[in-house]
Design an enzyme around this catalytic site. Structure first.
Site, PDB file in Angstrom:
ATOM      1  N   SER A  47      78.201  87.309  83.479  1.00  0.00           N
ATOM      2  CA  SER A  47      79.251  87.055  84.475  1.00  0.00           C
ATOM      3  C   SER A  47      79.546  88.236  85.395  1.00  0.00           C
ATOM      4  CB  SER A  47      80.540  86.617  83.780  1.00  0.00           C
ATOM      5  OG  SER A  47      80.423  85.288  83.335  1.00  0.00           O
ATOM      6  N   LYS A  50      79.542  87.466  89.019  1.00  0.00           N
ATOM      7  CA  LYS A  50      80.671  86.936  89.785  1.00  0.00           C
ATOM      8  C   LYS A  50      81.276  87.961  90.741  1.00  0.00           C
ATOM      9  CE  LYS A  50      81.887  83.344  86.451  1.00  0.00           C
ATOM     10  NZ  LYS A  50      81.469  83.528  85.071  1.00  0.00           N
ATOM     11  N   SER A 102      87.047  84.505  84.851  1.00  0.00           N
ATOM     12  CA  SER A 102      85.602  84.259  84.790  1.00  0.00           C
ATOM     13  C   SER A 102      85.262  82.783  84.764  1.00  0.00           C
ATOM     14  CB  SER A 102      84.992  84.961  83.560  1.00  0.00           C
ATOM     15  OG  SER A 102      83.628  85.232  83.755  1.00  0.00           O
ATOM     16  N   LYS A 208      84.788  93.854  85.773  1.00  0.00           N
ATOM     17  CA  LYS A 208      84.444  92.486  85.389  1.00  0.00           C
ATOM     18  C   LYS A 208      83.811  92.495  84.011  1.00  0.00           C
ATOM     19  CE  LYS A 208      84.045  88.078  86.080  1.00  0.00           C
ATOM     20  NZ  LYS A 208      84.073  87.918  84.602  1.00  0.00           N
TER      21      LYS A 208
END
Length: 326
Positions: A47, A50, A102, A208
């Site tokens: 992720s 992202k 997320s 993140k």
């Protein structure tokens, strides 16, 4: 033509590390790699993808754009902010759901609305990666779900966060710890950022989290302390919270922020001057301060522009396009 500017300018981890892990620590201002272990090895990033999805979105659409959630977005595989097909949500809210929680459903909805389709949006992601010189990065989806060709490196991923944080809208979203929206989502929008270091007093301001079974734990963190800024990325590191704190503190201890050149005008020769609109700052060790060389490359038409390079031991560590006065 080359002009050397004439002015003088002044391990071991204490935490466990996975044998297959990779990490990179970069100067957040310049992108220079300060430390790394297999920083250029291609690996899945889960992720952390992202971050790039968010940057592409904020650069290609207005935050107040209304998005209608499709059936496919509502059924997106993986982590979710529980979007319902048919509901209408602002792009801004989706971006907060993407970065703080997320949400793969948010990633799918953003891609469809901004790129016209998921495939179209992924093309935009790859075009931007090429534009920024992320040579070891390729995307196949906007969320980071595993695909054998969806890969990057610790170093490229650190650069993703560096470039993204230069965008004010991205920075505002990525530095948010809690978010509440007036959007009437079915399940509300009282969201807490999953990146727990942002809630600790360790200098972390953005980042993140990520995880898939194949990628393992992935983490990106932007740290600030005493005027120094570093980005830490770990891939497939099970002890990532501790490793990030350790690497950031190591960088802050061993490097100092040095102003190489102040904002202003610098005379190259009697006919040409360089206009520096912002100061040049680097993170350097005391030894490195005495090993710098500044070189100015002029365009063929000398009145157009120049490129300011800083070399450390004959290796370029900083490049900036500058205006010229004649």
């Amino acid at each position: 033509m080359i002009f050397v500017l004439a002015f003088s300018l002044t391990a071991y981890f204490g935490v466990a590390q996975a044998a297959s892990a990779s990490y990179a620590v970069i100067d957040a201002d310049t992108g220079r790699l300060l430390y790394g272990s297999s920083p250029h090895v291609k690996m899945p990033i889960a992720s952390l993808t992202k971050m790039w999805t968010a940057l592409v979105a904020v650069e290609n659409a207005e935050l107040d754009m209304e998005v209608t959630i499709s059936h496919e977005a509502g059924l997106a595989e993986g982590s979710s902010i529980y979007l319902e097909p048919g509901e209408k949500v602002k792009l801004e809210t989706l971006l907060y759901g993407l970065m703080l929680r997320s949400g793969n459903d948010a990633a799918h909805a953003i891609a469809e609305s901004v790129g016209g389709s998921v495939e179209g949006f992924v093309d935009l992601m790859n075009e931007k990666a090429l534009f920024y010189g992320l040579k070891n990065t390729y995307f196949t989806n906007p969320s980071g779900l595993h695909h054998e060709f969806h890969i990057s490196t610790a170093y490229d991923t650190a650069l993703m966060l560096k470039y993204a944080m230069d965008n004010e809208n991205f920075r505002e979203i990525a530095t948010t710890i809690t978010y509440n929206s007036t959007d009437k989502l079915t399940h509300g929008t009282n969201w807490l950022n999953k990146h727990r270091l942002l809630r600790e007093n360790v200098g972390a301001i953005a980042g993140k989290t990520g995880f898939t079974k194949i990628a393992g734990r992935t983490l990106a963190t932007y740290f600030e302390k005493d005027g120094k800024r570093v980005i830490v990325v770990t891939l497939n590191e099970s002890n990532d919270w501790q490793v990030h704190k350790y690497l950031a503190e190591k960088a802050f201890d061993e490097y100092k922020a040095v102003t190489i050149a102040d904002k202003g005008t610098y005379q190259v020769n009697k006919n040409i001057s360089v206009i520096l609109k912002e100061p040049i700052r680097l993170l350097l060790t005391p030894k490195e301060e005495n090993q710098l060389k500044n070189v100015l490359y002029l365009s063929r038409k000398q009145s157009e522009f120049g490129v300011w390079h800083i070399f450390l031991n004959n290796r370029s560590v900083f490049t900036k396009k500058v205006d010229l006065e004649t």
